[in-house]
Motif scaffolding. Sequence first.
Motif, PDB file in Angstrom:
ATOM      1  N   ASN A  36      11.467  84.684  35.254  1.00 19.86           N
ATOM      2  CA  ASN A  36      10.198  85.245  35.695  1.00 19.86           C
ATOM      3  C   ASN A  36       9.184  84.108  35.788  1.00 19.86           C
ATOM      4  O   ASN A  36       8.617  83.681  34.786  1.00 19.86           O
ATOM      5  N   ALA A  38       6.204  83.974  36.897  1.00 19.16           N
ATOM      6  CA  ALA A  38       4.822  84.324  36.539  1.00 19.16           C
ATOM      7  C   ALA A  38       4.536  84.115  35.059  1.00 19.16           C
ATOM      8  O   ALA A  38       3.416  83.753  34.685  1.00 19.16           O
ATOM      9  N   LEU A 102       8.344  81.783  48.999  1.00 17.27           N
ATOM     10  CA  LEU A 102       7.639  82.745  48.148  1.00 17.27           C
ATOM     11  C   LEU A 102       8.504  83.963  47.847  1.00 17.27           C
ATOM     12  O   LEU A 102       9.392  84.324  48.629  1.00 17.27           O
ATOM     13  N   GLN A 103       8.220  84.599  46.707  1.00 19.55           N
ATOM     14  CA  GLN A 103       8.859  85.864  46.384  1.00 19.55           C
ATOM     15  C   GLN A 103       8.430  86.909  47.401  1.00 19.55           C
ATOM     16  O   GLN A 103       7.402  86.775  48.069  1.00 19.55           O
ATOM     17  N   ASN A 105       7.004  89.804  47.266  1.00 17.37           N
ATOM     18  CA  ASN A 105       5.777  90.593  47.094  1.00 17.37           C
ATOM     19  C   ASN A 105       4.500  89.767  47.251  1.00 17.37           C
ATOM     20  O   ASN A 105       3.422  90.249  46.932  1.00 17.37           O
ATOM     21  N   GLN A 106       4.596  88.565  47.760  1.00 18.13           N
ATOM     22  CA  GLN A 106       3.446  87.675  47.863  1.00 18.13           C
ATOM     23  C   GLN A 106       2.719  87.816  49.195  1.00 18.13           C
ATOM     24  O   GLN A 106       3.346  88.061  50.228  1.00 18.13           O
ATOM     25  N   GLY A 119       6.309  77.686  41.269  1.00 17.27           N
ATOM     26  CA  GLY A 119       7.699  77.996  41.581  1.00 17.27           C
ATOM     27  C   GLY A 119       8.655  77.070  40.854  1.00 17.27           C
ATOM     28  O   GLY A 119       8.242  76.175  40.115  1.00 17.27           O
ATOM     29  N   ASP A 132      11.451  80.782  44.621  1.00 18.41           N
ATOM     30  CA  ASP A 132      11.029  81.912  43.787  1.00 18.41           C
ATOM     31  C   ASP A 132       9.547  81.771  43.427  1.00 18.41           C
ATOM     32  O   ASP A 132       9.131  82.042  42.310  1.00 18.41           O
ATOM     33  N   ILE A 134       5.263  81.954  43.542  1.00 14.18           N
ATOM     34  CA  ILE A 134       4.155  82.910  43.619  1.00 14.18           C
ATOM     35  C   ILE A 134       2.871  82.135  43.905  1.00 14.18           C
ATOM     36  O   ILE A 134       2.770  80.959  43.575  1.00 14.18           O
ATOM     37  N   GLN A 136      -0.869  81.379  43.021  1.00 15.87           N
ATOM     38  CA  GLN A 136      -1.771  81.524  41.890  1.00 15.87           C
ATOM     39  C   GLN A 136      -3.216  81.592  42.335  1.00 15.87           C
ATOM     40  O   GLN A 136      -4.007  82.344  41.797  1.00 15.87           O
TER      41      GLN A 136
END
Length: 137
Positions: A36, A38, A102-103, A105-106, A119, A132, A134, A136
Amino acid sequence: MFLSKKIIGIITITALVIIGGVYYYVFIYSKNNHRNVATEKSIALTAAQLAQAYSMNEDSANKQFLDKTISVTGEVITVQEDSLINVTLKSNDAFINVYCTLQSNQPRPDSGKTITIKGICTGKLSDVVLTDAIIQK
Protein backbone atom coordinates in the motif's frame (compact mmCIF):
# COMPACT_ATOMS: atom_id res chain seq x y z
CA MET A 1 0.32 -53.27 -12.90
CA PHE A 2 0.07 -52.32 -9.23
CA LEU A 3 3.24 -50.19 -9.52
CA SER A 4 1.87 -48.17 -12.44
CA LYS A 5 -1.36 -47.36 -10.51
CA LYS A 6 0.74 -46.24 -7.57
CA ILE A 7 2.87 -43.96 -9.82
CA ILE A 8 -0.27 -42.50 -11.46
CA GLY A 9 -1.73 -41.83 -8.00
CA ILE A 10 1.46 -40.07 -6.82
CA ILE A 11 1.60 -37.95 -9.99
CA THR A 12 -2.08 -37.00 -9.62
CA ILE A 13 -1.68 -36.00 -5.95
CA THR A 14 1.48 -34.01 -6.76
CA ALA A 15 -0.27 -32.19 -9.60
CA LEU A 16 -3.24 -31.32 -7.36
CA VAL A 17 -0.92 -29.94 -4.65
CA ILE A 18 0.94 -27.80 -7.22
CA ILE A 19 -2.32 -26.50 -8.73
CA GLY A 20 -3.64 -25.69 -5.25
CA GLY A 21 -0.43 -23.84 -4.35
CA VAL A 22 -0.47 -21.78 -7.55
CA TYR A 23 -4.16 -20.92 -7.04
CA TYR A 24 -3.50 -19.81 -3.45
CA TYR A 25 -0.53 -17.64 -4.43
CA VAL A 26 -2.18 -15.96 -7.43
CA PHE A 27 -5.69 -15.37 -6.08
CA ILE A 28 -5.35 -15.18 -2.28
CA TYR A 29 -1.81 -14.46 -1.08
CA SER A 30 -0.88 -11.77 -3.61
CA LYS A 31 -4.23 -9.99 -3.17
CA ASN A 32 -3.91 -9.83 0.63
CA ASN A 33 -0.20 -8.97 0.72
CA HIS A 34 -0.14 -6.16 -1.83
CA ARG A 35 1.95 -3.11 -0.96
CA ASN A 36 0.00 0.00 0.00
CA VAL A 37 1.99 2.96 -1.33
CA ALA A 38 -0.24 5.50 0.46
CA THR A 39 0.77 4.22 3.91
CA GLU A 40 4.44 3.49 3.25
CA LYS A 41 7.16 5.91 4.33
CA SER A 42 8.88 7.40 1.31
CA ILE A 43 12.16 8.98 0.23
CA ALA A 44 11.43 12.55 -0.94
CA LEU A 45 13.36 14.13 -3.83
CA THR A 46 12.85 16.02 -7.07
CA ALA A 47 12.63 14.44 -10.51
CA ALA A 48 15.93 16.14 -11.40
CA GLN A 49 17.69 14.63 -8.36
CA LEU A 50 16.38 11.13 -9.10
CA ALA A 51 17.28 11.32 -12.80
CA GLN A 52 20.75 12.66 -11.97
CA ALA A 53 21.39 9.84 -9.49
CA TYR A 54 20.54 7.27 -12.18
CA SER A 55 22.50 9.01 -14.94
CA MET A 56 25.63 9.32 -12.77
CA ASN A 57 25.74 5.73 -11.46
CA GLU A 58 22.88 3.34 -12.12
CA ASP A 59 24.19 0.59 -9.80
CA SER A 60 24.52 2.98 -6.88
CA ALA A 61 21.08 4.47 -7.56
CA ASN A 62 19.55 0.99 -7.71
CA LYS A 63 21.01 0.18 -4.28
CA GLN A 64 19.52 3.39 -2.93
CA PHE A 65 16.10 3.48 -4.63
CA LEU A 66 15.17 0.16 -6.29
CA ASP A 67 11.96 -1.37 -4.89
CA LYS A 68 11.60 1.49 -2.40
CA THR A 69 8.75 3.97 -2.10
CA ILE A 70 9.75 7.39 -3.41
CA SER A 71 7.98 10.77 -3.46
CA VAL A 72 9.09 12.67 -6.56
CA THR A 73 8.26 16.32 -7.25
CA GLY A 74 8.47 17.62 -10.79
CA GLU A 75 6.76 19.32 -13.71
CA VAL A 76 4.36 17.18 -15.75
CA ILE A 77 5.52 17.12 -19.37
CA THR A 78 3.29 14.36 -20.77
CA VAL A 79 0.17 12.51 -19.69
CA GLN A 80 -0.91 9.35 -21.52
CA GLU A 81 -4.06 7.43 -20.75
CA ASP A 82 -4.56 3.79 -21.72
CA SER A 83 -6.03 1.47 -19.12
CA LEU A 84 -3.99 3.43 -16.54
CA ILE A 85 -2.66 6.99 -16.51
CA ASN A 86 1.05 7.38 -17.26
CA VAL A 87 2.75 10.65 -16.30
CA THR A 88 6.24 11.84 -17.26
CA LEU A 89 7.96 14.28 -14.92
CA LYS A 90 10.62 16.58 -16.34
CA SER A 91 14.23 16.49 -15.14
CA ASN A 92 17.22 18.66 -16.04
CA ASP A 93 18.55 15.99 -18.43
CA ALA A 94 16.80 15.82 -21.82
CA PHE A 95 17.60 12.10 -22.16
CA ILE A 96 16.20 10.85 -18.85
CA ASN A 97 12.96 11.78 -17.09
CA VAL A 98 10.75 10.09 -14.48
CA TYR A 99 7.96 7.92 -15.90
CA CYS A 100 5.13 7.14 -13.46
CA THR A 101 2.25 4.69 -13.83
CA LEU A 102 -0.61 5.78 -11.58
CA GLN A 103 -3.03 3.53 -9.73
CA SER A 104 -6.48 3.26 -11.34
CA ASN A 105 -8.27 5.57 -8.87
CA GLN A 106 -6.04 8.60 -9.44
CA PRO A 107 -7.10 11.84 -11.15
CA ARG A 108 -5.54 12.89 -14.45
CA PRO A 109 -2.96 15.66 -13.81
CA ASP A 110 -2.57 18.65 -16.14
CA SER A 111 0.55 19.11 -18.27
CA GLY A 112 2.78 21.96 -17.12
CA LYS A 113 1.78 21.68 -13.44
CA THR A 114 4.27 20.81 -10.71
CA ILE A 115 3.07 17.82 -8.69
CA THR A 116 4.38 15.24 -6.22
CA ILE A 117 3.91 11.58 -7.08
CA LYS A 118 4.57 8.74 -4.65
CA GLY A 119 5.32 5.30 -6.08
CA ILE A 120 7.60 2.27 -6.11
CA CYS A 121 10.86 2.70 -8.02
CA THR A 122 11.49 -0.15 -10.45
CA GLY A 123 14.76 1.18 -11.84
CA LYS A 124 15.76 2.77 -15.13
CA LEU A 125 14.90 1.80 -18.66
CA SER A 126 15.30 4.91 -20.79
CA ASP A 127 13.59 6.87 -17.99
CA VAL A 128 13.44 6.18 -14.25
CA VAL A 129 10.21 4.24 -13.66
CA LEU A 130 7.75 4.49 -10.75
CA THR A 131 4.83 2.06 -10.57
CA ASP A 132 1.69 1.77 -8.44
CA ALA A 133 1.89 5.55 -7.96
CA ILE A 134 -0.45 8.03 -6.33
CA ILE A 135 -0.62 11.83 -6.62
CA GLN A 136 0.19 13.57 -3.34
CA LYS A 137 0.04 17.25 -4.40
